[in-house]
Write a protein that holds these residues in place. Structure first.
Motif, mmCIF file in Angstrom:
data_model
loop_
_atom_site.group_PDB
_atom_site.id
_atom_site.type_symbol
_atom_site.label_atom_id
_atom_site.label_comp_id
_atom_site.label_asym_id
_atom_site.label_seq_id
_atom_site.Cartn_x
_atom_site.Cartn_y
_atom_site.Cartn_z
ATOM 1 N N ARG A 129 0.792 -1.225 0.000
ATOM 2 C CA ARG A 129 0.000 0.000 0.000
ATOM 3 C C ARG A 129 0.825 1.277 0.000
ATOM 4 N NH1 ARG A 129 -4.585 -0.386 4.523
ATOM 5 N NH2 ARG A 129 -5.105 1.570 3.476
ATOM 6 N N VAL A 130 2.099 1.208 0.411
ATOM 7 C CA VAL A 130 2.871 2.440 0.567
ATOM 8 C C VAL A 130 3.244 3.016 -0.789
ATOM 9 C CG1 VAL A 130 5.106 1.231 0.710
ATOM 10 C CG2 VAL A 130 4.834 3.490 1.752
ATOM 11 N N ARG A 131 3.046 4.303 -0.932
ATOM 12 C CA ARG A 131 3.437 5.039 -2.142
ATOM 13 C C ARG A 131 3.298 6.535 -1.832
ATOM 14 N NH1 ARG A 131 -0.296 1.738 -3.605
ATOM 15 N NH2 ARG A 131 1.059 0.878 -5.208
ATOM 16 N N ASP A 132 4.004 7.349 -2.613
ATOM 17 C CA ASP A 132 3.995 8.804 -2.420
ATOM 18 C C ASP A 132 4.367 9.177 -0.987
ATOM 19 O OD1 ASP A 132 3.242 9.213 -5.058
ATOM 20 O OD2 ASP A 132 1.107 9.135 -4.590
ATOM 21 N N HIS A 133 5.300 8.450 -0.404
ATOM 22 C CA HIS A 133 5.734 8.713 0.957
ATOM 23 C C HIS A 133 7.060 9.461 0.945
ATOM 24 C CE1 HIS A 133 7.428 4.946 -0.447
ATOM 25 N NE2 HIS A 133 8.374 5.023 0.482
ATOM 26 N N VAL A 134 7.556 9.772 2.126
ATOM 27 C CA VAL A 134 8.818 10.490 2.284
ATOM 28 C C VAL A 134 9.814 9.565 2.970
ATOM 29 C CG1 VAL A 134 9.976 12.494 3.266
ATOM 30 C CG2 VAL A 134 7.610 12.693 2.481
ATOM 31 N N VAL A 135 10.943 9.341 2.337
ATOM 32 C CA VAL A 135 12.004 8.512 2.901
ATOM 33 C C VAL A 135 13.078 9.428 3.484
ATOM 34 C CG1 VAL A 135 13.770 6.773 2.432
ATOM 35 C CG2 VAL A 135 11.549 6.636 1.282
ATOM 36 N N VAL A 136 13.389 9.245 4.753
ATOM 37 C CA VAL A 136 14.409 10.037 5.436
ATOM 38 C C VAL A 136 15.589 9.124 5.738
ATOM 39 C CG1 VAL A 136 14.971 11.475 7.418
ATOM 40 C CG2 VAL A 136 12.674 11.564 6.430
ATOM 41 N N ALA A 137 16.709 9.340 5.070
ATOM 42 C CA ALA A 137 17.909 8.539 5.275
ATOM 43 C C ALA A 137 18.779 9.214 6.328
ATOM 44 C CB ALA A 137 18.678 8.378 3.966
ATOM 45 N N SER A 195 10.787 0.999 -0.080
ATOM 46 C CA SER A 195 9.961 1.313 -1.258
ATOM 47 C C SER A 195 10.304 2.689 -1.813
ATOM 48 C CB SER A 195 8.466 1.229 -0.907
ATOM 49 O OG SER A 195 8.092 -0.077 -0.546
ATOM 50 N N VAL A 196 11.610 2.968 -1.905
ATOM 51 C CA VAL A 196 12.036 4.283 -2.385
ATOM 52 C C VAL A 196 11.650 4.489 -3.840
ATOM 53 C CG1 VAL A 196 14.328 3.620 -3.212
ATOM 54 C CG2 VAL A 196 13.980 5.890 -2.245
ATOM 55 N N GLN A 197 11.444 3.398 -4.575
ATOM 56 C CA GLN A 197 11.064 3.539 -5.974
ATOM 57 C C GLN A 197 9.658 4.104 -6.148
ATOM 58 O OE1 GLN A 197 11.869 0.812 -4.383
ATOM 59 N NE2 GLN A 197 10.461 -0.893 -4.749
ATOM 60 N N ARG A 198 8.858 4.100 -5.054
ATOM 61 C CA ARG A 198 7.514 4.684 -5.114
ATOM 62 C C ARG A 198 7.388 5.915 -4.229
ATOM 63 N NH1 ARG A 198 5.824 -0.873 -4.570
ATOM 64 N NH2 ARG A 198 5.085 -0.463 -2.460
ATOM 65 N N ALA A 199 8.510 6.421 -3.724
ATOM 66 C CA ALA A 199 8.494 7.567 -2.820
ATOM 67 C C ALA A 199 8.259 8.867 -3.585
ATOM 68 C CB ALA A 199 9.801 7.648 -2.038
ATOM 69 N N ARG A 200 7.683 9.840 -2.878
ATOM 70 C CA ARG A 200 7.465 11.176 -3.447
ATOM 71 C C ARG A 200 8.663 12.074 -3.200
ATOM 72 N NH1 ARG A 200 5.421 15.539 -0.730
ATOM 73 N NH2 ARG A 200 4.700 14.153 0.936
ATOM 74 N N GLU A 201 9.250 12.004 -2.004
ATOM 75 C CA GLU A 201 10.398 12.811 -1.642
ATOM 76 C C GLU A 201 11.402 11.945 -0.892
ATOM 77 O OE1 GLU A 201 11.057 15.949 -2.389
ATOM 78 O OE2 GLU A 201 9.126 16.440 -3.319
ATOM 79 N N ILE A 202 12.677 12.285 -1.028
ATOM 80 C CA ILE A 202 13.747 11.585 -0.331
ATOM 81 C C ILE A 202 14.616 12.630 0.359
ATOM 82 C CG2 ILE A 202 15.733 10.031 -0.547
ATOM 83 C CD1 ILE A 202 14.403 9.047 -3.191
ATOM 84 N N VAL A 203 14.775 12.493 1.656
ATOM 85 C CA VAL A 203 15.586 13.415 2.447
ATOM 86 C C VAL A 203 16.867 12.697 2.848
ATOM 87 C CG1 VAL A 203 15.715 14.815 4.528
ATOM 88 C CG2 VAL A 203 13.543 14.615 3.298
ATOM 89 N N VAL A 204 17.995 13.218 2.425
ATOM 90 C CA VAL A 204 19.297 12.628 2.735
ATOM 91 C C VAL A 204 19.907 13.444 3.874
ATOM 92 C CG1 VAL A 204 21.557 11.976 1.853
ATOM 93 C CG2 VAL A 204 19.554 11.881 0.346
#
Length: 361
Positions: A129-137, A195-204
């Motif tokens: 179900r996860v998509r358009d989420h924000v990944v914080v590395a 699921s970074v391939q379906r993420a909306r934003e990625i914060v490094v």
């Protein structure tokens, strides 16, 4: 589990509340003892209804012995109920208590199996179900501050996924309500778990600049469309981040130094900048679309204090000649204060309602 183990086997931690193992075992042992003492009391009160093959009347020790071997289903048969009342009590009370006692004994194993099954099911459901989420590395100081700002701008906690190689740090993120991935974010297998391939934003938000470059390269390869916001300590590494695929790069150490310098020479200006950085309190910068009644007017005629215009991906400061005439599709960067959400003024000078599509910058 050390960092290399986490890199080989990414671990997903979903938000949940857990009971400590010692407390769980203590509760089961306590319940088992309560059941045992109940059976002992019932048997001892009706001791005349039982017969001991060794002869004599049942003692309290015999009651304990009978309760123990009966509830553990050992049943040697040397002590047996002979009266109708004792047999009835065995049917309606001792037998159900025996079943409950066995459930308590094997409850730890059953709970572990059930917990693993439930956890695997939750993870599978989340991945589907996860998509358009924000990944914080990175869940250090920078990562936590970024997440606080995201939450203050309306991003729900369930839409934030934290990736960090430290299991203790990820456990804290899970307790805070975020999905956590234990692993090295420079590895594609770990980012795929998020699921970074379906993420909306990625914060490094890693602690090292070289790590930030590798994370950005890997994330951009997996998701060419997501926005990547990265932080570096040294400004000389910012071009590397941009070449690696970062959309925006923030130089943390130099930004802090500039703020210190401004606060030293112009303390009031420094206070305003700090207020702007603390999202959701005092002054905020928001990004909103230009309204139809504002098209054709100058940026200075907008009701809110406007600082810049974003047109075709280019940022135009308020004194740029392009800001003299606003065009359809422009984005305005305006200042707002907490508790004072005034919309742009209309042609007659009245205040228009807030634009529901505005975003905090």
């Amino acid at each position: 589990m050390n960092g290399s183990d986490a890199a080989r086997r990414p671990l997903v931690m979903l938000p949940s509340s857990r009971t400590g193992p010692l407390r769980a075992v203590a509760k089961r042992v306590g319940l088992a003892l309560v059941l045992l003492f109940l059976v002992v009391a019932v048997v001892y009160l009706d001791r005349d209804g039982y017969r001991d093959s060794g002869g004599g009347r049942l003692s309290l020790l015999d009651a304990f012995y009978y309760a123990s071997v009966t509830m553990s289903t050992t049943g040697y048969g040397d002590i047996t109920p002979v009266s109708d009342g004792a047999r009835f009590v065995n049917i309606v009370f001792i037998t159900p208590v025996r079943v409950l006692f066995l459930i308590v004994l094997v409850g730890t194993t059953l709970e572990v199996l059930a917990e693993r099954t439930r956890d695997d099911w939750r993870k599978s459901r989340w991945r589907a179900r996860v998509r358009d989420h924000v990944v914080v590395a990175g869940y250090g100081t920078k990562g936590r501050s970024a997440i606080r700002t995201l939450l203050s701008t309306g991003v729900p906690p369930e839409s934030i996924v934290v990736v960090d190689p430290d299991p203790r740090v990820v456990a804290e993120a899970a307790e805070a309500g975020f999905v956590g991935i234990v692993g090295d974010a420079t590895r594609s297998s770990v980012l795929k778990q998020a699921s970074v391939q379906r993420a909306r934003e990625i914060v490094v938000a890693s602690a090292r600049d070289d790590t930030a470059v590798l994370i950005t390269l890997t994330a951009r390869q997996l998701n060419p469309r997501a926005g990547i916001q990265a932080a570096v300590r040294e400004s000389e590494n910012a071009p590397l981040l941009r070449q690696s695929g970062a959309d925006h790069v923030v130089t943390s150490s130099e930004a802090a130094g500039r703020l210190l310098g401004v606060s030293t020479t112009q303390p009031n200006v420094g206070e305003v900048i700090e207020d702007l950085l603390d999202q959701g309190s005092g002054l905020d910068l928001v990004e909103r679309e230009v309204l139809p009644e504002e098209v054709g007017r100058s940026l200075g005629a907008v009701g809110d204090p406007a600082l810049a215009v974003v047109r075709g991906g280019r940022l135009l400061p308020f004194d740029d000649v392009g800001c003299a005439v606003l065009e359809p599709g422009d984005l305005l960067i305006v200042a707002r204060s907490l508790g004072r959400r005034r919309g742009p003024s209309g042609p007659d000078g009245s205040e228009a309602p807030d634009d529901p599509g505005e975003r905090t910058s």
